[in-house]
Write an enzyme that holds these catalytic residues in place. Structure first.
Site, short mmCIF file in Angstrom:
data_model
loop_
_atom_site.label_atom_id
_atom_site.label_comp_id
_atom_site.label_asym_id
_atom_site.label_seq_id
_atom_site.Cartn_x
_atom_site.Cartn_y
_atom_site.Cartn_z
N SER A 151 0.33 -1.91 0.39
CA SER A 151 0.02 -3.21 0.98
C SER A 151 1.22 -4.16 0.94
O SER A 151 1.03 -5.37 0.91
CB SER A 151 -1.15 -3.85 0.24
OG SER A 151 -0.83 -3.96 -1.14
N CYS A 152 2.45 -3.62 0.91
CA CYS A 152 3.63 -4.47 0.78
C CYS A 152 3.67 -5.48 1.93
O CYS A 152 3.42 -5.14 3.09
CB CYS A 152 4.89 -3.61 0.77
SG CYS A 152 4.88 -2.49 -0.64
FE FE Z 1 3.03 -1.34 -0.10
#
Ligand code: FE
Length: 201
Positions: free
Chosen positions: A99-100
């Site tokens: 989820s960066c």
């Molecule tokens: Fe990520």
């Protein structure tokens, strides 16, 4: 979910693992200080200032984080890259692994950004994902999907809507949505947003 969070927080505080006041500061930060309104200011500046736009595309980390500009920096914003949308190329951002997300300019990621369906499908069928978001691009527009790495965070620079000639930076910033900076949307149509109200910041 609320009850679960409360139960978890109570346990962690009781055991002395977290400090309730510190949690409040974190929540306040991501509810009020850090969010897409930050990224919107960066985009609006790039729309009105060609030199700033060039700097943003050359070194987004500095252009966004410098004290001389916005000072938006910190965790998940240490290595920023700006991606310019044009009539020829539309950019979309994902983290296929997890989820960066560029926290200093966009805040915390929306639930769908973290979901497995978005993360897998956007790289296989980006046009289908855009359709889910209510967007259709001309077939001649190339779509580039950028996968965030352990370090690099991307900010999409959406196209400036026509009909905004003479608008101030603050007025323009109101057209810049979170999704337009992820690439799952475009900037708002100015005809639906009054240029006058709320222009002062
Ligand atoms: Fe990520």
């Amino acid at each position: 979910m609320d009850v679960r969070v409360r139960a978890l927080e109570t346990l962690l505080v009781d055991k002395g693992y977290v400090d309730a006041a510190a949690l409040d500061v974190l929540i306040d930060t991501y509810e009020h200080r850090v969010g897409p309104h930050n990224g919107a200011r960066v985009v609006a500046r790039a729309w009105v200032d060609a030199a700033y736009r060039a700097w943003l595309l050359e070194d987004a980390t500095a252009a966004i984080g410098s004290d001389e500009t916005f000072g938006f920096r910190g965790r998940q914003g240490e290595h920023m890259v700006a991606l310019e949308n044009t009539p020829q190329v539309h950019n979309m951002v994902v983290c296929t692994l997890c989820s960066c997300y560029p926290w200093p300019v966009l805040g915390l990621p929306p639930v769908w950004y973290k979901s497995a369906p978005y993360r897998s499908r956007v790289v296989i069928d980006p046009r289908g994902v855009l359709a889910d978001f209510g967007m259709t691009l001309p077939p001649s527009t190339e779509i580039r999907v950028w996968d965030s790495t352990a370090e690099i965070r991307y900010l999409v620079l959406p196209m400036r809507p026509s009909g905004t000639e003479g608008w101030s930076e603050a007025q323009l910033a109101r057209l810049v949505t979170r999704d337009s900076m992820i690439g799952t949307g475009i900037a708002l149509d100015p005809s639906g947003v009054s240029a006058g109200a709320g222009a002062a910041r």
